[in-house]
Design an enzyme around this catalytic site. Sequence first.
Site, PDB file in Angstrom:
ATOM      1  N   GLU A  17       0.881  -1.179   0.000  1.00  0.00           N
ATOM      2  CA  GLU A  17       0.000   0.000   0.000  1.00  0.00           C
ATOM      3  C   GLU A  17       0.910   1.218   0.000  1.00  0.00           C
ATOM      4  OE1 GLU A  17      -3.019  -0.300  -0.556  1.00  0.00           O
ATOM      5  OE2 GLU A  17      -3.491  -2.336   0.050  1.00  0.00           O
ATOM      6  N   CYS A  76      -2.303   9.050   2.873  1.00  0.00           N
ATOM      7  CA  CYS A  76      -2.008   8.582   1.515  1.00  0.00           C
ATOM      8  C   CYS A  76      -3.114   9.021   0.574  1.00  0.00           C
ATOM      9  CB  CYS A  76      -1.846   7.069   1.510  1.00  0.00           C
ATOM     10  SG  CYS A  76      -3.237   6.212   2.251  1.00  0.00           S
TER      11      CYS A  76
END
Length: 470
Positions: free
Chosen positions: A244, A278
Amino acid sequence: MNLCSLVAGQPVTGAGSLAVRNPYNGAPVGSVAVASRADVQAAVAAARGFRDTPSRHTRSRILGTAAEALEQAREDFARLITQEAGLALRETRYEVGRTLDVLRFAALEALRDDGQVFACDVSPLGKARKIFTTREPLRCVAAITPFNHPLNQVAHKVAPAIAAGTPLLLKPSEKTPLVALKFAGLLSAAGLPGPMLSVLLGPTAEVAETLVTHPDIEALAFTGSVAVGKRIAATAGYKRLVLELGGNDPLIVLDDAELELAVTLAAEGSYRNSGQRCTAVKRILVQDGIAPEFTRRLVQRTREYVCGDPMDEATRVGTVIDEASALQLEQVVQEAVAAGAKVLTGGRRHGALLEPTVMGDVPRDCRMVVSESFGPLAPILTVRDLDDAIALANGTPYGLSSGVVTTNLSHALKAVRALRCGTVNINEVPGFRVENSPFGGIQDSGLGIKEGVIEAVKAYSYVKTFSLPW
Ligand code: NAP
């Protein structure tokens, strides 16, 4: 607060210590006794040798008990994150709430049996048998986490592993180790067997890289930057990888958008968690027709985001993770200005604090919008129409998430189909999710293997099939 790395639940001592300082004022927050390569080997051996996998009921109970304990200690955890990471209390209290969700969803998932049954007399080549599936834990998985959600990122690795019955070795960010160790303590007190969780801090070559390349680790879940993620992909060898990585998420605002909603989403998406998500809004792509009014309102709204002491209840934007990161962001702003962009509000830096900053006339090729800028920046780029917005949105190597603000269903559906990324949120920020929904990106943002509690349980286990003659 002085804590120790944990090998199979036991504190390690003797290999040196890591000091943690408050990014806002430099005050010491605590220290951690670090682990050595030998400690990593011992943790792997303990995990692989562990055979007393608790029952589903026990795993669920441990997770539920940990959730109750975290509920009691909500404020302590929030304040510790604020001290370690410089994030405003508004953010860290929210993060603790998300972590409670992770624990509670994982407690439910531990109880769920997703086995299937396949009749075998369904083909001329078949037989009167049945095939069954059952989910088995892996013997040993490792997880490496970043600083930006230092509790919730850890919970997203640890809780699904417990639900799956899989021992896990965790390497948290060295910038925020204390909250990870405090969380491990809470799980241990809730009854988690020692070999099911080791927490290892130490030099990258001794700890992180040993985990990455270790042949006895069956799966590695990494959340962090693209550069480190790609390095891991190149060196990990034969193991399952869940990556990720970074994002450069657009918020597309079309002429038909509800303007106040668009302004709220742009501000919240850009500034929450000091812009260090993010899935933070990294580029605001606004259709020309409403760009002047949208910009005026966003500048006004941004001035309401008080930036300062993260412990102050009035503060909405605390520091970024350290002064070096703030300096780098300041440089990114200066580069954009040199290329023709304008600072419309904010832009000043004080130590690790960077004011929420709206940028106008941002050229499409400047670093601020081509790469991930991990801080409270809101660069506005104008677009002609939805096609132009989609082309611009898809024009970077990233592919994590996105948001589109529109009242037109056809536009919404077209964007859902055309945006190359893991998530498209209509009339929401790119970061919107619930903790058990599938989450993750494509291209440079990840390999397309999703996280979220349900998917992560799958990543930390494997499906065994067996067949019986009836
Ligand atoms: P980072 O520098 O990549 O570090 C992440 C973790 O990797 C840390 O624990 C770090 O340890 C470790 N690490 C460093 N070098 C390593 C190596 N050679 N091998 C193995 N591990 C290594 O990322 P960060 O600055 O902490 O976090 C910010 C980044 O994470 C941003 O790019 C953000 O977009 C991304 N992120 C992505 C998601 C997502 O779900 N897609 C979520 C959150 C954050 P040390 O602390 O010891 O250096």
